[in-house]
Design a protein around this motif. Structure first.
Motif, PDB file in Angstrom:
ATOM      1  N   TRP A  80       4.006  -7.053  -5.293  1.00  0.00           N
ATOM      2  CA  TRP A  80       3.053  -7.068  -6.405  1.00  0.00           C
ATOM      3  C   TRP A  80       1.631  -7.332  -5.929  1.00  0.00           C
ATOM      4  O   TRP A  80       0.685  -6.678  -6.366  1.00  0.00           O
ATOM      5  N   TYR A  81       1.474  -8.312  -5.053  1.00  0.00           N
ATOM      6  CA  TYR A  81       0.129  -8.666  -4.594  1.00  0.00           C
ATOM      7  C   TYR A  81      -0.522  -7.538  -3.798  1.00  0.00           C
ATOM      8  O   TYR A  81      -1.735  -7.358  -3.822  1.00  0.00           O
ATOM      9  N   TYR A  82       0.293  -6.772  -3.081  1.00  0.00           N
ATOM     10  CA  TYR A  82      -0.267  -5.785  -2.156  1.00  0.00           C
ATOM     11  C   TYR A  82       0.293  -4.383  -2.413  1.00  0.00           C
ATOM     12  O   TYR A  82       0.407  -3.581  -1.489  1.00  0.00           O
ATOM     13  N   THR A  83       0.638  -4.107  -3.685  1.00  0.00           N
ATOM     14  CA  THR A  83       1.216  -2.812  -4.032  1.00  0.00           C
ATOM     15  C   THR A  83       0.296  -1.668  -3.646  1.00  0.00           C
ATOM     16  O   THR A  83       0.723  -0.672  -3.034  1.00  0.00           O
ATOM     17  N   LEU A 128       7.235  -7.519 -18.922  1.00  0.00           N
ATOM     18  CA  LEU A 128       6.372  -6.866 -19.901  1.00  0.00           C
ATOM     19  C   LEU A 128       4.917  -7.266 -19.691  1.00  0.00           C
ATOM     20  O   LEU A 128       3.998  -6.454 -19.864  1.00  0.00           O
ATOM     21  N   GLY A 129       4.694  -8.522 -19.290  1.00  0.00           N
ATOM     22  CA  GLY A 129       3.332  -8.965 -18.980  1.00  0.00           C
ATOM     23  C   GLY A 129       2.758  -8.246 -17.779  1.00  0.00           C
ATOM     24  O   GLY A 129       1.585  -7.838 -17.782  1.00  0.00           O
ATOM     25  N   VAL A 130       3.580  -8.074 -16.735  1.00  0.00           N
ATOM     26  CA  VAL A 130       3.146  -7.314 -15.556  1.00  0.00           C
ATOM     27  C   VAL A 130       2.764  -5.890 -15.961  1.00  0.00           C
ATOM     28  O   VAL A 130       1.706  -5.366 -15.573  1.00  0.00           O
ATOM     29  N   PHE A 131       3.616  -5.267 -16.768  1.00  0.00           N
ATOM     30  CA  PHE A 131       3.385  -3.889 -17.205  1.00  0.00           C
ATOM     31  C   PHE A 131       2.109  -3.790 -18.048  1.00  0.00           C
ATOM     32  O   PHE A 131       1.311  -2.841 -17.893  1.00  0.00           O
ATOM     33  N   THR A 132       1.888  -4.755 -18.936  1.00  0.00           N
ATOM     34  CA  THR A 132       0.677  -4.755 -19.756  1.00  0.00           C
ATOM     35  C   THR A 132      -0.573  -4.854 -18.889  1.00  0.00           C
ATOM     36  O   THR A 132      -1.567  -4.153 -19.130  1.00  0.00           O
ATOM     37  N   GLY A 133      -0.540  -5.722 -17.882  1.00  0.00           N
ATOM     38  CA  GLY A 133      -1.676  -5.846 -16.976  1.00  0.00           C
ATOM     39  C   GLY A 133      -1.972  -4.545 -16.245  1.00  0.00           C
ATOM     40  O   GLY A 133      -3.134  -4.184 -16.030  1.00  0.00           O
ATOM     41  N   GLN A 134      -0.915  -3.823 -15.878  1.00  0.00           N
ATOM     42  CA  GLN A 134      -1.106  -2.536 -15.204  1.00  0.00           C
ATOM     43  C   GLN A 134      -1.692  -1.488 -16.147  1.00  0.00           C
ATOM     44  O   GLN A 134      -2.577  -0.719 -15.762  1.00  0.00           O
ATOM     45  N   ILE A 171      10.713   1.188  -2.933  1.00  0.00           N
ATOM     46  CA  ILE A 171       9.962   0.141  -3.631  1.00  0.00           C
ATOM     47  C   ILE A 171      10.481  -0.020  -5.057  1.00  0.00           C
ATOM     48  O   ILE A 171      10.709  -1.130  -5.543  1.00  0.00           O
ATOM     49  N   LEU A 172      10.693   1.116  -5.744  1.00  0.00           N
ATOM     50  CA  LEU A 172      11.239   1.063  -7.104  1.00  0.00           C
ATOM     51  C   LEU A 172      12.633   0.444  -7.115  1.00  0.00           C
ATOM     52  O   LEU A 172      12.974  -0.339  -8.010  1.00  0.00           O
ATOM     53  N   ALA A 173      13.459   0.794  -6.123  1.00  0.00           N
ATOM     54  CA  ALA A 173      14.824   0.262  -6.049  1.00  0.00           C
ATOM     55  C   ALA A 173      14.814  -1.241  -5.782  1.00  0.00           C
ATOM     56  O   ALA A 173      15.645  -1.981  -6.343  1.00  0.00           O
ATOM     57  N   VAL A 174      13.898  -1.704  -4.944  1.00  0.00           N
ATOM     58  CA  VAL A 174      13.773  -3.136  -4.686  1.00  0.00           C
ATOM     59  C   VAL A 174      13.409  -3.865  -5.977  1.00  0.00           C
ATOM     60  O   VAL A 174      13.989  -4.906  -6.319  1.00  0.00           O
ATOM     61  N   SER A 178       4.346   2.938 -12.960  1.00  0.00           N
ATOM     62  CA  SER A 178       5.786   3.218 -13.031  1.00  0.00           C
ATOM     63  C   SER A 178       6.611   2.040 -12.510  1.00  0.00           C
ATOM     64  O   SER A 178       7.733   1.811 -12.970  1.00  0.00           O
ATOM     65  N   THR A 179       6.060   1.268 -11.572  1.00  0.00           N
ATOM     66  CA  THR A 179       6.796   0.103 -11.067  1.00  0.00           C
ATOM     67  C   THR A 179       6.983  -0.937 -12.163  1.00  0.00           C
ATOM     68  O   THR A 179       8.042  -1.552 -12.275  1.00  0.00           O
ATOM     69  N   GLY A 180       5.946  -1.145 -12.971  1.00  0.00           N
ATOM     70  CA  GLY A 180       6.065  -2.088 -14.076  1.00  0.00           C
ATOM     71  C   GLY A 180       7.062  -1.626 -15.120  1.00  0.00           C
ATOM     72  O   GLY A 180       7.799  -2.436 -15.702  1.00  0.00           O
ATOM     73  N   GLY A 181       7.100  -0.317 -15.376  1.00  0.00           N
ATOM     74  CA  GLY A 181       8.065   0.224 -16.321  1.00  0.00           C
ATOM     75  C   GLY A 181       9.496   0.046 -15.849  1.00  0.00           C
ATOM     76  O   GLY A 181      10.382  -0.341 -16.628  1.00  0.00           O
TER      77      GLY A 181
END
Length: 510
Positions: A290-293, A165-171, A373-376, A313-316
């Motif tokens: 994440w670092y190089y998305t 959720l933190g990753v998603f908020t940052g995005q 990427i989403l599946a990973v 969408s990746t964060g979601g």
């Protein structure tokens, strides 16, 4: 005995404990992506004001690399402090103290531009790393000790869910329409103070770990009160008896050092398992994504103006997968979710490598790359994203748990730093084959867990220790000795049909 329902006190402790801890860690993983260009521009402007000449391209790259990587160095320092802090001020006390680092980091990062000091940004990232290093050890330790065993995995997954959720908020906040603008990027870092202040307002009113209170502070009244709050019932005598029995079985309440843990033959494979799972947690390749998305998506052929929304969408997906994992972990178990997660990641890394090699030949190939990427990400969050922290708390009894979390934290942050440092060079030298390195790590991790890790679902900490007795080549604790230890703690146990009965009921849920 009917499993107890989850109480509001337990949920509040898990949520607000994670809000000022793992949530901020996840937020810091993604928040640096959106303002990266603006921060580099600020570095150049500040250099011009100080020295009267533009900053060199190599110097900008070095300063930015330090800004990103020093977060992991701070995390390592934080992990090294955890054993001492949790011993002196407790699990909850450590989480509360840790909010001070988050507030200090927020001030340094938010005011660095006004002060015309890029050093403040670098120091702020370092302090935020210290906060995250402490949080990722103290929080899982706290959650593992306050949770009944039949929901220990689900409560422990709050750590993973709040990271996502933190990753998603940052995005979300980093979108150009919100704070991802040149005039607003410092507010992205000011936001760090909000979750920390919320935790400071709520967590003081929630109980400390009852295991810590009883086994380390000898505060039986406080432990009884904490058990009642977390379990939502008045009679917690059986829970107190179980913790007493664990203390008798350990023969000492002395908190073991890292050296003592490493030299204990009865815990050898537990330590190896924690090191392997935590190393795979970082080295499986998700942090590289994440670092190089943005760069990965750009190389996959996506237009620059749509990349921020695709990243969203990746964060979601990550958050959704973590929630699903938390809901099913007590049904499926830790071991199957870990093995499935690493195996699925290896499979999709293989497909991603194939698709990246053919993306220039077919216009639709980048979409398949993005699907991989989403599946990973979903595979990672189905198990490997949160269960290593749960396992670290479950594989060790009370006296060895802080030292185990220190070892796990050291491995976590060293591996985190290594991925951030080495992946650009791997990508440059191996190009589209770079993800095959992560494929190998995931396969090795899955194979190790398949042959070594026992299931820990719905087991007491003593039961889990006994599960490793054979592989550690130490004698099993005789059932009669276990019963005698429990009786010394004040319980009355008998064996009936293979189950331990306490005063006519099955043993406590802790």
């Amino acid at each position: 005995m009917t499993p107890q329902r989850i109480t509001a006190c337990l949920v509040n402790a898990a949520f607000f404990g994670a809000l000022g801890s793992s949530y901020l860690y996840g937020y810091n993983l993604s928040v640096v992506n959106a303002p990266a260009l603006y921060i580099k521009t600020f570095y150049n402007q500040t250099w011009m004001e100080r020295y009267g000449e533009p900053i060199g391209a190599d110097m900008v790259t070095m300063l930015w690399s330090i800004t990103v990587s020093i977060f992991a160095i701070g995390g390592l320092l934080g992990a090294l402090c955890v054993t001492l802090l949790t011993k002196l001020i407790g699990r909850k006390g450590t989480l509360l103290l840790n909010n001070g680092f988050a507030v200090i980091a927020a001030l340094l990062l938010a005011l660095g531009e006004k002060a015309r000091s890029f050093e403040m940004l670098i120091i702020g990232r370092f302090v935020m790393g210290v906060d995250s290093g402490i949080a990722l050890s103290a929080l899982p330790m706290y959650l593992g000790e306050i949770s009944p065993r039949h929901m220990r995995g689900s409560i422990g997954q709050f750590n993973s869910i709040l990271i996502c959720l933190g990753v998603f908020t940052g995005q979300v906040l980093g979108l150009p329409e919100l704070l991802g603008q040149e005039s607003r990027w410092n507010f992205l870092f000011a936001f760090l103070a909000l979750p920390a202040l919320l935790q400071l307002c709520v967590l003081p009113f929630l109980p400390e770990s009852p295991r810590f209170l009883l086994m380390e502070r000898r505060d039986e009244a406080g432990a009884e009160k904490a058990f009642r709050a977390f379990l939502g019932k008045k009679d917690v005598s059986k829970e107190l008896e179980e913790v007493h029995a664990e203390g008798w079985a350990q023969n000492t309440l002395h908190m073991a050092s890292v050296t003592e843990l490493l030299l204990n033959p009865a815990l050898r494979w537990q330590v190896i398992t924690v090191i392997v799972t935590m190393a795979c947690y970082q080295l499986c390749g998700l942090n590289a994504i994440w670092y190089y998305t943005n760069g990965i998506l750009r190389d996959s052929g996506f237009a620059e103006n749509v990349i921020p929304y695709i990243v969203l969408s990746t964060g979601g997906i990550e958050t959704l997968a973590a929630v699903v994992s938390g809901l099913v972990i007590e049904r499926i178990g830790r071991r199957p979710l870990l093995i499935f997660g690493f195996s699925a990641m290896a499979f999709f890394f293989g497909l991603l490598t194939v698709f990246l090699n053919f993306q220039d030949q077919y216009t639709w190939m980048p979409y398949l790359s993005f699907t991989c990427i989403l599946a990973v990400i979903a595979s990672f969050c189905s198990g490997p994203g949160g269960i290593p922290f749960v396992l670290t708390g479950e594989l060790f009894e009370q006296s060895y748990r802080p030292a185990a979390f220190m070892i796990a934290g050291i491995v976590n942050w060293v591996a985190n730093f290594a991925v951030g440092l080495l992946f650009p060079f791997m990508q440059e030298s191996l190009q589209t084959y770079a993800f095959l390195v992560f494929l190998v790590v995931c396969v090795l991790g899955a194979v190790y867990l398949y042959f070594i890790l026992p299931e820990t679902k719905n087991k007491t900490f003593m039961d889990i220790s006994q599960s490793f007795a054979k592989i550690n080549k130490v004698p099993l604790v005789n059932k009669e000795i276990e019963n005698e230890l429990a009786i010394k703690a004040g319980s009355k146990e008998v064996e009936e049909n293979g189950k331990v009965i306490i005063d006519g009921e099955i043993e406590s849920s802790f």
